[in-house]
Design an enzyme around this catalytic site. Structure first.
Site, short mmCIF file in Angstrom:
data_model
loop_
_atom_site.label_atom_id
_atom_site.label_comp_id
_atom_site.label_asym_id
_atom_site.label_seq_id
_atom_site.Cartn_x
_atom_site.Cartn_y
_atom_site.Cartn_z
N THR A 52 12.46 3.79 13.37
CA THR A 52 12.54 3.17 14.70
C THR A 52 13.97 3.15 15.22
O THR A 52 14.26 3.61 16.32
CB THR A 52 11.99 1.73 14.63
OG1 THR A 52 10.73 1.74 13.97
CG2 THR A 52 11.83 1.15 16.02
N GLU A 73 15.82 11.95 6.70
CA GLU A 73 14.64 11.09 6.57
C GLU A 73 13.90 11.41 5.28
O GLU A 73 13.66 12.58 4.96
CB GLU A 73 13.71 11.28 7.78
CG GLU A 73 12.31 10.72 7.65
CD GLU A 73 12.27 9.22 7.34
OE1 GLU A 73 11.36 8.80 6.62
OE2 GLU A 73 13.16 8.48 7.82
N HIS A 570 7.48 -7.62 8.33
CA HIS A 570 8.57 -7.78 9.30
C HIS A 570 9.85 -8.19 8.57
O HIS A 570 10.45 -9.23 8.86
CB HIS A 570 8.22 -8.86 10.34
CG HIS A 570 6.95 -8.63 11.07
ND1 HIS A 570 6.13 -9.64 11.51
CD2 HIS A 570 6.33 -7.47 11.44
CE1 HIS A 570 5.08 -9.15 12.12
NE2 HIS A 570 5.17 -7.83 12.08
#
Length: 633
Positions: A52, A73, A570
């Site tokens: 993100t 990545e 989260h």
């Protein structure tokens, strides 16, 4: 993944875009490298993590053509239905191909249970597997972040991060009939329209959601903000991260990688590779990284690449501290136990770990539920799904546009516990901070938690800060609330026996601070009150857990120890943006203390959780980070 396969995947997605009609645009993407041998020897910026935050920053750094950027990545390009589907947003969490899933260390205060740690591992990161909910928390959350830097409160307060919330999203208002039917209010002044990350609304809502929202508003003090992005608590509707031009999930990869306006030769991406550590010259300047293929299990003979300007960590709250520690930046005793040369003794790296616990209150079933369809039935009924798929294919309407849901209550402690909140805040504020942190916690980290304790006690007393979250799902079976500001603090550390390849040790330390138990008792009492004293009582609610007969604080907490889940996926806080003498890892410019040319731009920099889920905040941090980095180039 071979370049030919990536090209085929992009062609397939392009076909979808063309088929989905008006507003769709052709896909041009960053240069994805087939193998490490195609790398340049050096780039202006090397970004570790193509999720993100990493893809957002890479897009912004390369858009002028002035700088060269490499994104490394661990995952690969994924374009399956679990990634792209707009409706049924839970599919991503069920797909092992796009995530790393492993157990936490056992949690003593949860009866020794372990928790799932889940991290998005693909190009686009966790934004490609989340529930697509778009809300940003309260003004006071960001003013609290700024308060940790008393000499300069301007950089991260609400007024100065709001422009980045607006820049990060392309807002699409709901259809007028949907807005009228569900009493949706919005105010476009809190949003932008230039980003390729889209916030939009389904073509219908689950019919019971508006009934639930109205019931919450029957409680004294529960307001309805003019817009979900206004930074105020209440019970309200909010958009989802769905591109309404194509009715696909809107996430970092299509928005900031294959959604860029023109091919950029200065923007390279190498997937399927694991960064082992950051390389330093003269002991303190970050000059690049060492990395290997994701399938490699040996750190011998790693590949290297050089960063002329900065190395930028965007590996996420779980892996950013692991990479820092493996590079010699972290708590000295931990590094020495792993035989890692100490570059900087920075005790905050991996400390201050937080996540949103859920199932922290009663689970309620409505035995008289006249609404159809019930989402519980929908997601497990092949006939409903087939009919909805046919409607979606024909008209781009129906339940498959709903994603994970678009409504919730975010409420303050004075609202949910009007007679108890002040006493809870006073007792929490009087705690000895070190008593409930991990044994041996460094004094700087203890001082940082003391600062947080003072700020969070103030938030408990405020009507402008939300602690309680109830996800309004529109279903006959509600699993219970979420704690937005847990007071316990955990850790994320390398495994000293194998710092490069072993999974990090993730310890939520759930319920180790007794003040969390005080909050959760009030959550239980309040949720019972909502279902017993509002219009929801007419649907014959039955408490499935802990059971209406469980009433004493000790019994409520004992029951929660066997049921609470310490993570809503989260995670934040492990490279906190706080002063160094408060256990901080990065400064207000997001630069790592004690070294040069190394910054962190992901959720790990959040000093504490916002009163919301974290997707929207991560995008805003990344947008602001890109401007900070360009300003010092």
């Amino acid at each position: 993944m071979a370049l030919s396969k990536v090209s085929l995947a992009l062609v397939g997605l392009l076909s979808l875009v063309d088929a989905f009609g008006p507003g769709a645009r052709s896909i041009v993407h960053s240069t994805i490298l087939q193998r490490s041998g195609q790398l340049n020897a050096e780039y202006d910026y090397v970004i570790v993590g193509g999720g993100t935050a990493g893809l957002t920053v890479a897009d912004r750094l390369t858009e002028s053509g002035q700088y060269s950027v490499l994104v490394l990545e661990l995952g690969v390009f994924q374009n399956g239905s679990s990634v792209t589907t707009a409706g049924m947003g839970y599919l991503g969490l069920l797909d092992p191909a796009i995530q790393l899933q492993f157990p936490s260390v056992p949690q003593p205060e949860l009866n020794g249970r372990v928790a799932d740690v889940r991290v998005g591992v693909m190009l686009g990161g966790s934004s490609g597997m989340n529930g697509m909910q778009v809300h940003r928390g309260q003004k006071e959350d960001y003013d609290r972040w700024a308060s940790y830097f008393p000499g300069n409160k301007s950089k991260w307060n609400w007024d100065n991060i709001l422009p980045y919330f607006k820049k990060a999203w392309h807002f699409h208002p709901p259809n007028s009939d949907v807005a009228a039917e569900n009493n949706i209010t919005y105010d476009a002044q809190y949003w932008g329209t230039t980003s390729n990350i889209h916030a939009s609304w389904p073509t219908e809502m689950w019919p019971f959601q508006k009934t639930e929202l109205a019931a919450f508003r029957e409680i004294p003090g529960v307001g309805s903000p003019p817009d979900s992005g206004a930074g105020l608590p209440g019970a309200f509707w909010y958009p989802a991260s769905v591109d309404p031009n194509v009715w696909l999930r809107s996430f970092a990869r299509p928005g900031h990688w294959d959604g860029i306006e023109a091919a950029r030769s200065n923007y390279h991406t190498l997937t399927g590779h694991r960064v082992l550590k950051i390389n330093f010259s003269n002991g303190k300047r970050a000059t690049g990284v060492s990395f290997v293929s994701a399938n490699t299990t040996s750190a011998a003979n790693p590949l290297t690449v050089t960063a002329r300007k900065e190395v930028i960590l965007a590996a996420g709250t779980i892996h950013t501290p692991k990479i820092l520690q493996a590079s010699g930046v972290g708590p000295q005793a931990l590094l020495q136990s792993a035989s890692i040369p100490v570059v900087v003794d920075l005790p905050g790296v991996g400390a201050n770990f937080q996540d949103h616990p859920f199932q922290v209150g009663p689970s309620i079933q409505l035995t008289n539920f006249p609404f159809f369809p019930d989402p519980n039935q929908f997601f497990f009924n092949n006939t409903f799904i087939a009919e909805s798929q046919a409607e979606f294919d024909a008209n781009r309407t129906g339940p498959l546009t709903i994603a994970s849901g678009n409504a919730a209550a975010f409420l303050s402690m004075p609202v949910i516990a009007p007679t108890a909140f002040a006493d809870i805040a006073t007792r929490y504020e009087a705690q000895d901070a070190a008593a409930y942190l991990p044994p041996g916690t460094d004094n700087d980290v203890v001082r940082g938690y003391n600062a947080q304790k003072k700020a969070l006690a103030k938030a408990m007393r405020s009507r402008g800060a939300a602690f309680y979250n109830f996800f309004v799902r529109g279903t006959s079976n509600e699993p219970g609330p979420i704690l937005l500001h847990p007071l316990s603090r955990g850790t994320v550390t390398i495994d000293p026996t194998d710092p490069y390849f072993a999974l990090p040790r993730v310890d939520y330390r759930a319920l180790t601070n007794p003040a969390d138990g005080d909050l959760l008792v009030e959550f239980t009492r309040f949720t019972r009150r909502v279902f017993a004293t509002t219009s929801l009582s007419s649907y014959n609610p039955v408490e499935l857990a802990p059971g209406a007969n469980v009433t004493s604080p000790a019994d409520i907490i004992a029951e929660l120890r066997g049921r609470m889940v310490p993570s809503s996926f989260h995670p934040v806080g492990t490279a906190a943006m706080m002063p160094k003498n408060l256990g901080g890892v990065v400064d207000e410019e997001l630069r790592v203390y004690g070294v040069k040319d190394l910054s962190v731009v992901d959720a790990s920099v959040m000093p504490d959780l916002p009163g919301a889920y974290t997707q929207q905040t991560v995008y805003a941090i990344a947008e602001k980070a890109a401007d900070l980095i360009k300003a010092r180039a």
